[in-house]
Design a protein around this motif. Structure first.
Motif, PDB file in Angstrom:
ATOM      1  N   LEU A  13      33.519  84.828  57.719  1.00  0.00           N
ATOM      2  CA  LEU A  13      33.696  83.913  58.853  1.00  0.00           C
ATOM      3  C   LEU A  13      34.366  82.610  58.443  1.00  0.00           C
ATOM      4  O   LEU A  13      35.045  81.973  59.248  1.00  0.00           O
ATOM      5  CB  LEU A  13      32.329  83.584  59.470  1.00  0.00           C
ATOM      6  N   TYR A  14      34.141  82.217  57.185  1.00  0.00           N
ATOM      7  CA  TYR A  14      34.675  80.945  56.693  1.00  0.00           C
ATOM      8  C   TYR A  14      34.728  81.023  55.172  1.00  0.00           C
ATOM      9  O   TYR A  14      33.838  81.575  54.522  1.00  0.00           O
ATOM     10  CB  TYR A  14      33.759  79.786  57.110  1.00  0.00           C
ATOM     11  N   GLU A  15      35.791  80.461  54.601  1.00  0.00           N
ATOM     12  CA  GLU A  15      35.881  80.404  53.146  1.00  0.00           C
ATOM     13  C   GLU A  15      36.792  79.253  52.720  1.00  0.00           C
ATOM     14  O   GLU A  15      37.831  79.012  53.335  1.00  0.00           O
ATOM     15  CB  GLU A  15      36.419  81.719  52.570  1.00  0.00           C
ATOM     16  N   LEU A  23      29.422  84.624  55.618  1.00  0.00           N
ATOM     17  CA  LEU A  23      29.574  86.002  56.093  1.00  0.00           C
ATOM     18  C   LEU A  23      28.812  86.200  57.394  1.00  0.00           C
ATOM     19  O   LEU A  23      27.815  85.538  57.650  1.00  0.00           O
ATOM     20  CB  LEU A  23      29.007  86.996  55.071  1.00  0.00           C
ATOM     21  N   ASN A  24      29.281  87.172  58.184  1.00  0.00           N
ATOM     22  CA  ASN A  24      28.523  87.649  59.334  1.00  0.00           C
ATOM     23  C   ASN A  24      27.723  88.848  58.854  1.00  0.00           C
ATOM     24  O   ASN A  24      28.219  89.972  58.819  1.00  0.00           O
ATOM     25  CB  ASN A  24      29.466  88.021  60.478  1.00  0.00           C
ATOM     26  N   LYS A  25      26.489  88.596  58.441  1.00  0.00           N
ATOM     27  CA  LYS A  25      25.632  89.639  57.869  1.00  0.00           C
ATOM     28  C   LYS A  25      25.306  90.711  58.898  1.00  0.00           C
ATOM     29  O   LYS A  25      25.023  90.400  60.055  1.00  0.00           O
ATOM     30  CB  LYS A  25      24.336  89.031  57.332  1.00  0.00           C
ATOM     31  N   ARG A  26      25.341  91.930  58.468  1.00  0.00           N
ATOM     32  CA  ARG A  26      24.972  93.043  59.335  1.00  0.00           C
ATOM     33  C   ARG A  26      23.512  93.415  59.116  1.00  0.00           C
ATOM     34  O   ARG A  26      22.960  93.203  58.038  1.00  0.00           O
ATOM     35  CB  ARG A  26      25.879  94.247  59.058  1.00  0.00           C
ATOM     36  N   CYS A  27      22.915  93.966  60.134  1.00  0.00           N
ATOM     37  CA  CYS A  27      21.546  94.470  60.025  1.00  0.00           C
ATOM     38  C   CYS A  27      21.468  95.452  58.856  1.00  0.00           C
ATOM     39  O   CYS A  27      22.332  96.311  58.695  1.00  0.00           O
ATOM     40  CB  CYS A  27      21.158  95.156  61.335  1.00  0.00           C
ATOM     41  N   GLY A  28      20.444  95.297  58.037  1.00  0.00           N
ATOM     42  CA  GLY A  28      20.245  96.199  56.910  1.00  0.00           C
ATOM     43  C   GLY A  28      20.736  95.647  55.592  1.00  0.00           C
ATOM     44  O   GLY A  28      20.276  96.082  54.528  1.00  0.00           O
ATOM     45  N   LYS A  85      30.252  79.005  46.226  1.00  0.00           N
ATOM     46  CA  LYS A  85      31.166  79.576  45.231  1.00  0.00           C
ATOM     47  C   LYS A  85      31.203  78.763  43.945  1.00  0.00           C
ATOM     48  O   LYS A  85      31.811  79.200  42.957  1.00  0.00           O
ATOM     49  CB  LYS A  85      32.581  79.696  45.821  1.00  0.00           C
ATOM     50  N   THR A  86      30.554  77.601  43.946  1.00  0.00           N
ATOM     51  CA  THR A  86      30.456  76.776  42.736  1.00  0.00           C
ATOM     52  C   THR A  86      29.032  76.255  42.594  1.00  0.00           C
ATOM     53  O   THR A  86      28.305  76.114  43.583  1.00  0.00           O
ATOM     54  CB  THR A  86      31.419  75.572  42.787  1.00  0.00           C
ATOM     55  N   SER A  87      28.654  75.948  41.364  1.00  0.00           N
ATOM     56  CA  SER A  87      27.307  75.426  41.117  1.00  0.00           C
ATOM     57  C   SER A  87      27.138  74.041  41.743  1.00  0.00           C
ATOM     58  O   SER A  87      26.047  73.694  42.210  1.00  0.00           O
ATOM     59  CB  SER A  87      27.024  75.379  39.616  1.00  0.00           C
ATOM     60  N   LYS A  88      28.211  73.247  41.773  1.00  0.00           N
ATOM     61  CA  LYS A  88      28.137  71.924  42.390  1.00  0.00           C
ATOM     62  C   LYS A  88      27.861  72.042  43.886  1.00  0.00           C
ATOM     63  O   LYS A  88      27.011  71.325  44.424  1.00  0.00           O
ATOM     64  CB  LYS A  88      29.444  71.154  42.168  1.00  0.00           C
ATOM     65  N   GLU A 132      32.870  66.459  55.638  1.00  0.00           N
ATOM     66  CA  GLU A 132      33.141  66.573  57.067  1.00  0.00           C
ATOM     67  C   GLU A 132      32.214  67.612  57.676  1.00  0.00           C
ATOM     68  O   GLU A 132      31.718  68.498  56.976  1.00  0.00           O
ATOM     69  CB  GLU A 132      34.601  66.968  57.310  1.00  0.00           C
ATOM     70  N   GLU A 133      31.965  67.479  58.974  1.00  0.00           N
ATOM     71  CA  GLU A 133      31.056  68.418  59.633  1.00  0.00           C
ATOM     72  C   GLU A 133      31.745  69.763  59.859  1.00  0.00           C
ATOM     73  O   GLU A 133      32.871  69.828  60.337  1.00  0.00           O
ATOM     74  CB  GLU A 133      30.582  67.851  60.971  1.00  0.00           C
ATOM     75  N   ILE A 134      31.043  70.818  59.501  1.00  0.00           N
ATOM     76  CA  ILE A 134      31.540  72.183  59.664  1.00  0.00           C
ATOM     77  C   ILE A 134      30.583  72.939  60.584  1.00  0.00           C
ATOM     78  O   ILE A 134      29.363  72.878  60.402  1.00  0.00           O
ATOM     79  CB  ILE A 134      31.619  72.922  58.317  1.00  0.00           C
ATOM     80  N   THR A 135      31.125  73.650  61.556  1.00  0.00           N
ATOM     81  CA  THR A 135      30.334  74.537  62.403  1.00  0.00           C
ATOM     82  C   THR A 135      30.916  75.944  62.326  1.00  0.00           C
ATOM     83  O   THR A 135      32.120  76.129  62.496  1.00  0.00           O
ATOM     84  CB  THR A 135      30.327  74.066  63.870  1.00  0.00           C
TER      85      THR A 135
END
Length: 227
Positions: free
Chosen positions: A8-10, A17-22, A73-76, A208-211
């Motif tokens: 969804l965003y990177e 991610l848009n997680k799927r059931c299961g 994606k980073t430890s920071k 910055e604000e992310i939605t």
């Protein structure tokens, strides 16, 4: 598993991610591969990375729940987002389907929840009960399907174990498919009709604000509301 279809965003710091059931966010007794490992494999191949790939878990969703889940994606980025989680600076909005209507069209719930590790369930108990934790959410009814299911939007203020499932069931709104919390029958895919719809936060680096909004599962009952 096609991770690319779920992104969804990177950016250089975060991946949603848009997680799927299961799908599972963290490893469990089943031994199934959790999402961070799938993400690492995907990024390693896509970006042709020779060394180890970092993927940190910022928050979790239960296995039968779908919707937006955020990884670092980073430890920071992970460290800064963990601080945001502790400070309750991340706003999470969920959608739930229930055959029963809520007692009021909108409301504020504050309950004390006690987790039972043996049966992996949380119970609403009296204030002052040993080891119980305060659970807070706001809800509102935002739609009714042609089949009579009520779409309830939940703004989560605390992140307790099975919080939405337990609190909604306690007020008489059993989430569709959630046998553990009193629904009369299961969903065909074994999931429950609880979807992490939206997450809003301050970016750990850009400030910055992310939605991020997650489309609902491709099922007729959900798609009716998407339209």
């Amino acid at each position: 598993m096609n991770i690319a279809d779920q992104i969804l965003y990177e950016d250089n710091h975060l991946l949603a991610l848009n997680k799927r059931c299961g799908q599972i966010v963290q490893g469990d007794k089943t031994g199934d591969t959790p999402l961070p490992e799938h993400i690492k494999d995907y990024l390693k191949i896509r970006d042709n990375k020779p060394g180890n790939v970092f993927c940190g878990v910022i928050h979790r969703l239960d296995r039968p729940v779908s919707g937006v889940v955020l990884f670092a994606k980073t430890s920071k980025a992970l460290s800064r987002m963990n601080e945001a989680v502790k400070g309750r600076d991340i706003k999470k909005t969920y959608w739930a389907l229930s055959k029963e209507p809520p007692p009021q069209e909108c409301g504020h719930l504050e309950d004390w929840l006690l987790r039972n590790e043996k049966n992996n369930r949380s119970y609403v108990v009296k204030a002052g009960t040993a080891e119980a934790k305060l659970a807070i959410l706001d809800y509102k009814l935002i739609g009714v399907s042609g089949g009579g299911y009520h779409l309830i939007e939940i703004d989560l203020h605390t992140g307790r174990h099975h919080q939405i499932r337990a609190q909604l069931a306690n007020m008489g709104c059993h989430i569709k498919g959630d046998l553990k919390y009193g629904a009369p029958r299961s969903n065909p895919d074994g999931g429950i009709s609880l979807h992490a719809r939206k997450i809003t936060f301050i970016h750990p680096v850009r400030k910055e604000e992310i939605t991020i909004v997650a489309p609902t599962p491709h099922e007729p009952i959900w798609m009716e509301f998407e339209q």
